[in-house]
Write a protein that holds these residues in place. Structure first.
Motif, PDB file in Angstrom:
ATOM      1  N   GLU A   1     -17.943  47.721  58.782  1.00 25.56           N
ATOM      2  CA  GLU A   1     -16.671  47.063  58.500  1.00 25.56           C
ATOM      3  C   GLU A   1     -16.864  45.930  57.496  1.00 25.56           C
ATOM      4  O   GLU A   1     -16.052  45.746  56.575  1.00 25.56           O
ATOM      5  CB  GLU A   1     -16.053  46.532  59.789  1.00 25.56           C
ATOM      6  N   TYR A   2     -17.928  45.156  57.677  1.00 29.11           N
ATOM      7  CA  TYR A   2     -18.187  44.062  56.747  1.00 29.11           C
ATOM      8  C   TYR A   2     -18.469  44.614  55.336  1.00 29.11           C
ATOM      9  O   TYR A   2     -18.048  44.030  54.332  1.00 29.11           O
ATOM     10  CB  TYR A   2     -19.387  43.227  57.206  1.00 29.11           C
ATOM     11  N   GLY A   3     -19.196  45.719  55.278  1.00 28.15           N
ATOM     12  CA  GLY A   3     -19.498  46.336  53.988  1.00 28.15           C
ATOM     13  C   GLY A   3     -18.245  46.839  53.290  1.00 28.15           C
ATOM     14  O   GLY A   3     -18.080  46.682  52.075  1.00 28.15           O
ATOM     15  N   VAL A   4     -17.345  47.452  54.056  1.00 26.28           N
ATOM     16  CA  VAL A   4     -16.076  47.914  53.493  1.00 26.28           C
ATOM     17  C   VAL A   4     -15.300  46.731  52.923  1.00 26.28           C
ATOM     18  O   VAL A   4     -14.704  46.813  51.846  1.00 26.28           O
ATOM     19  CB  VAL A   4     -15.240  48.645  54.567  1.00 26.28           C
TER      20      VAL A   4
ATOM     21  N   LEU B   1      -7.212  48.278  56.810  1.00 26.95           N
ATOM     22  CA  LEU B   1      -5.954  48.289  57.539  1.00 26.95           C
ATOM     23  C   LEU B   1      -6.079  49.107  58.820  1.00 26.95           C
ATOM     24  O   LEU B   1      -5.606  48.708  59.883  1.00 26.95           O
ATOM     25  CB  LEU B   1      -4.846  48.859  56.655  1.00 26.95           C
ATOM     26  N   SER B   2      -6.746  50.260  58.745  1.00 25.35           N
ATOM     27  CA  SER B   2      -6.933  51.098  59.930  1.00 25.35           C
ATOM     28  C   SER B   2      -7.739  50.368  60.995  1.00 25.35           C
ATOM     29  O   SER B   2      -7.432  50.432  62.186  1.00 25.35           O
ATOM     30  CB  SER B   2      -7.641  52.404  59.547  1.00 25.35           C
ATOM     31  N   GLY B   3      -8.759  49.648  60.566  1.00 28.31           N
ATOM     32  CA  GLY B   3      -9.569  48.886  61.514  1.00 28.31           C
ATOM     33  C   GLY B   3      -8.779  47.776  62.170  1.00 28.31           C
ATOM     34  O   GLY B   3      -8.915  47.515  63.369  1.00 28.31           O
ATOM     35  N   LEU B   4      -7.928  47.116  61.391  1.00 19.17           N
ATOM     36  CA  LEU B   4      -7.102  46.043  61.936  1.00 19.17           C
ATOM     37  C   LEU B   4      -6.128  46.576  62.972  1.00 19.17           C
ATOM     38  O   LEU B   4      -5.965  46.015  64.048  1.00 19.17           O
ATOM     39  CB  LEU B   4      -6.334  45.357  60.803  1.00 19.17           C
ATOM     40  N   LEU B   5      -5.477  47.698  62.649  1.00 21.03           N
ATOM     41  CA  LEU B   5      -4.520  48.283  63.580  1.00 21.03           C
ATOM     42  C   LEU B   5      -5.204  48.724  64.871  1.00 21.03           C
ATOM     43  O   LEU B   5      -4.660  48.586  65.956  1.00 21.03           O
ATOM     44  CB  LEU B   5      -3.810  49.473  62.922  1.00 21.03           C
ATOM     45  N   ALA B   6      -6.428  49.246  64.737  1.00 15.35           N
ATOM     46  CA  ALA B   6      -7.159  49.680  65.929  1.00 15.35           C
ATOM     47  C   ALA B   6      -7.488  48.488  66.819  1.00 15.35           C
ATOM     48  O   ALA B   6      -7.407  48.574  68.051  1.00 15.35           O
ATOM     49  CB  ALA B   6      -8.447  50.399  65.513  1.00 15.35           C
ATOM     50  N   GLU B   7      -7.851  47.364  66.217  1.00 15.63           N
ATOM     51  CA  GLU B   7      -8.179  46.182  67.016  1.00 15.63           C
ATOM     52  C   GLU B   7      -6.954  45.600  67.691  1.00 15.63           C
ATOM     53  O   GLU B   7      -6.989  45.233  68.863  1.00 15.63           O
ATOM     54  CB  GLU B   7      -8.838  45.121  66.130  1.00 15.63           C
ATOM     55  N   THR B   8      -5.850  45.478  66.955  1.00 13.81           N
ATOM     56  CA  THR B   8      -4.668  44.846  67.519  1.00 13.81           C
ATOM     57  C   THR B   8      -4.004  45.721  68.575  1.00 13.81           C
ATOM     58  O   THR B   8      -3.233  45.231  69.392  1.00 13.81           O
ATOM     59  CB  THR B   8      -3.642  44.517  66.420  1.00 13.81           C
ATOM     60  N   SER B   9      -4.301  47.027  68.565  1.00 13.31           N
ATOM     61  CA  SER B   9      -3.730  47.911  69.581  1.00 13.31           C
ATOM     62  C   SER B   9      -4.538  47.892  70.867  1.00 13.31           C
ATOM     63  O   SER B   9      -4.110  48.415  71.888  1.00 13.31           O
ATOM     64  CB  SER B   9      -3.671  49.356  69.058  1.00 13.31           C
TER      65      SER B   9
ATOM     66  N   GLY C   1     -13.336  36.481  64.392  1.00 13.92           N
ATOM     67  CA  GLY C   1     -13.580  36.278  62.973  1.00 13.92           C
ATOM     68  C   GLY C   1     -13.385  37.531  62.150  1.00 13.92           C
ATOM     69  O   GLY C   1     -12.816  37.491  61.063  1.00 13.92           O
ATOM     70  N   VAL C   2     -13.857  38.666  62.682  1.00 14.12           N
ATOM     71  CA  VAL C   2     -13.730  39.908  61.922  1.00 14.12           C
ATOM     72  C   VAL C   2     -12.261  40.265  61.749  1.00 14.12           C
ATOM     73  O   VAL C   2     -11.819  40.659  60.669  1.00 14.12           O
ATOM     74  CB  VAL C   2     -14.479  41.054  62.634  1.00 14.12           C
ATOM     75  N   GLN C   3     -11.505  40.113  62.824  1.00 18.69           N
ATOM     76  CA  GLN C   3     -10.092  40.449  62.753  1.00 18.69           C
ATOM     77  C   GLN C   3      -9.393  39.569  61.716  1.00 18.69           C
ATOM     78  O   GLN C   3      -8.572  40.047  60.933  1.00 18.69           O
ATOM     79  CB  GLN C   3      -9.446  40.272  64.127  1.00 18.69           C
ATOM     80  N   SER C   4      -9.711  38.265  61.696  1.00 21.16           N
ATOM     81  CA  SER C   4      -9.110  37.369  60.717  1.00 21.16           C
ATOM     82  C   SER C   4      -9.463  37.788  59.299  1.00 21.16           C
ATOM     83  O   SER C   4      -8.616  37.750  58.396  1.00 21.16           O
ATOM     84  CB  SER C   4      -9.591  35.930  60.969  1.00 21.16           C
ATOM     85  N   SER C   5     -10.724  38.189  59.079  1.00 18.95           N
ATOM     86  CA  SER C   5     -11.130  38.598  57.735  1.00 18.95           C
ATOM     87  C   SER C   5     -10.392  39.857  57.302  1.00 18.95           C
ATOM     88  O   SER C   5     -10.073  40.032  56.127  1.00 18.95           O
ATOM     89  CB  SER C   5     -12.646  38.827  57.678  1.00 18.95           C
ATOM     90  N   LEU C   6     -10.099  40.742  58.256  1.00 20.07           N
ATOM     91  CA  LEU C   6      -9.365  41.955  57.915  1.00 20.07           C
ATOM     92  C   LEU C   6      -7.925  41.631  57.516  1.00 20.07           C
ATOM     93  O   LEU C   6      -7.374  42.241  56.602  1.00 20.07           O
ATOM     94  CB  LEU C   6      -9.380  42.924  59.094  1.00 20.07           C
TER      95      LEU C   6
ATOM     96  N   GLU D   1     -22.826  53.757  56.094  1.00 23.81           N
ATOM     97  CA  GLU D   1     -21.875  54.611  56.800  1.00 23.81           C
ATOM     98  C   GLU D   1     -22.574  55.410  57.900  1.00 23.81           C
ATOM     99  O   GLU D   1     -21.982  55.693  58.944  1.00 23.81           O
ATOM    100  CB  GLU D   1     -21.171  55.543  55.820  1.00 23.81           C
ATOM    101  N   GLN D   2     -23.823  55.790  57.666  1.00 22.07           N
ATOM    102  CA  GLN D   2     -24.580  56.504  58.696  1.00 22.07           C
ATOM    103  C   GLN D   2     -24.875  55.597  59.890  1.00 22.07           C
ATOM    104  O   GLN D   2     -24.899  56.054  61.039  1.00 22.07           O
ATOM    105  CB  GLN D   2     -25.888  57.028  58.112  1.00 22.07           C
ATOM    106  N   SER D   3     -25.088  54.311  59.623  1.00 23.94           N
ATOM    107  CA  SER D   3     -25.379  53.361  60.701  1.00 23.94           C
ATOM    108  C   SER D   3     -24.144  53.055  61.529  1.00 23.94           C
ATOM    109  O   SER D   3     -24.214  52.924  62.748  1.00 23.94           O
ATOM    110  CB  SER D   3     -25.937  52.052  60.117  1.00 23.94           C
ATOM    111  N   GLY D   4     -22.991  52.948  60.863  1.00 22.77           N
ATOM    112  CA  GLY D   4     -21.757  52.608  61.566  1.00 22.77           C
ATOM    113  C   GLY D   4     -21.809  51.196  62.118  1.00 22.77           C
ATOM    114  O   GLY D   4     -22.587  50.349  61.679  1.00 22.77           O
ATOM    115  N   GLY D   5     -20.982  50.926  63.117  1.00 24.47           N
ATOM    116  CA  GLY D   5     -20.980  49.620  63.750  1.00 24.47           C
ATOM    117  C   GLY D   5     -20.256  48.558  62.938  1.00 24.47           C
ATOM    118  O   GLY D   5     -19.670  48.833  61.893  1.00 24.47           O
ATOM    119  N   PRO D   6     -20.297  47.314  63.409  1.00 24.94           N
ATOM    120  CA  PRO D   6     -19.539  46.240  62.754  1.00 24.94           C
ATOM    121  C   PRO D   6     -19.971  45.965  61.326  1.00 24.94           C
ATOM    122  O   PRO D   6     -19.145  45.547  60.503  1.00 24.94           O
ATOM    123  CB  PRO D   6     -19.803  45.023  63.655  1.00 24.94           C
TER     124      PRO D   6
END
Length: 218
Positions: A132-135, A167-175, A185-190, A124-129
């Motif tokens: 998201e994969y870890g979540v 879900l929040s990450g998906l909505l942010a990407e699609t917006s 690929g990340v969006q599909s996995s979400l 969580e301290q590192s952030g970045g993509p």
């Protein structure tokens, strides 16, 4: 020649189907291990050689989790090696995020809950993509636990917690109009993760449903 063979085998592993993935990963690891021994024996310390060894180590660590069963001894050794290699890198360095994600994979595979919590905090301290994969990994573990035991309150809490983050990450990407139409690929996995969350919440056990609803409202 060995570098070319290793590169081709890694590409083949990454492109392999689910049924071929473990065997493809094994073939790459075998070739890459031989190449690493040759590189280490050559004792080349120039920047290009070091960068190549680092890339090869990262590829091997990726493949170590794809074998069946996962090559956990190799993964642990490579995580330790990369931890030393990247010790001086900044928290936000993408390679540090990748290492912490791989460490999370290792902790999950070893079923070490204390290490899972510690490593996820670092991720969580590192952030970045890689966060998201870890979540996504933690959501999937919670969903499996809920399917195995509908009354598992901890799993229900994690399904809501990590499912909401997905879900929040998906909505942010699609917006984002610049990425909304790109088959990422990340969006599909979400999308898949959110669908699995819906399946986990839609259990027939009313107690589990009420737990999930109350956690979502809170």
């Amino acid at each position: 020649a060995l570098k070319l063979a290793s590169s081709l085998l890694y590409d083949a592993y990454r492109a392999s189907s689910a049924t071929e993935r473990s065997a493809s990963a094994d073939r790459f690891i075998l070739e890459a291990s031989q190449l690493r021994r040759i590189l280490e024996a050559s004792e080349q310390g120039d920047a290009d050689s070091n960068a190549y060894r680092l890339a090869l180590t990262r590829q091997m660590l990726d493949a170590a989790f794809a074998t069946e069963p996962p090559s956990l001894t190799l993964a642990r050794d490579l995580v330790d090696e990369l931890t030393d290699e990247l010790a001086d890198r900044a928290e936000t360095d993408p390679l540090v995020g990748e290492l912490r994600y791989r460490s999370l994979q290792l902790a999950l595979a070893q079923q070490n809950d204390a290490m899972v919590q510690r490593v996820f905090g670092l991720l969580e301290q590192s952030g970045g993509p890689y966060l998201e994969y870890g979540v996504s990994l933690l959501y999937e573990r919670a969903a499996r636990r809920m399917r195995a035991s509908a009354g598992d309150i901890g799993a229900a809490r994690d399904v809501v917690r990590f499912g909401q983050r997905l879900l929040s990450g998906l909505l942010a990407e699609t917006s984002d109009e610049s990425t909304a139409d790109q088959p990422r690929g990340v969006q599909s996995s979400l999308v898949i993760a959110v669908e699995r969350m819906d399946a986990a919440v839609a259990l027939t056990d009313e107690t589990a449903i009420e737990v999930a609803r109350s956690l979502a409202m809170g």
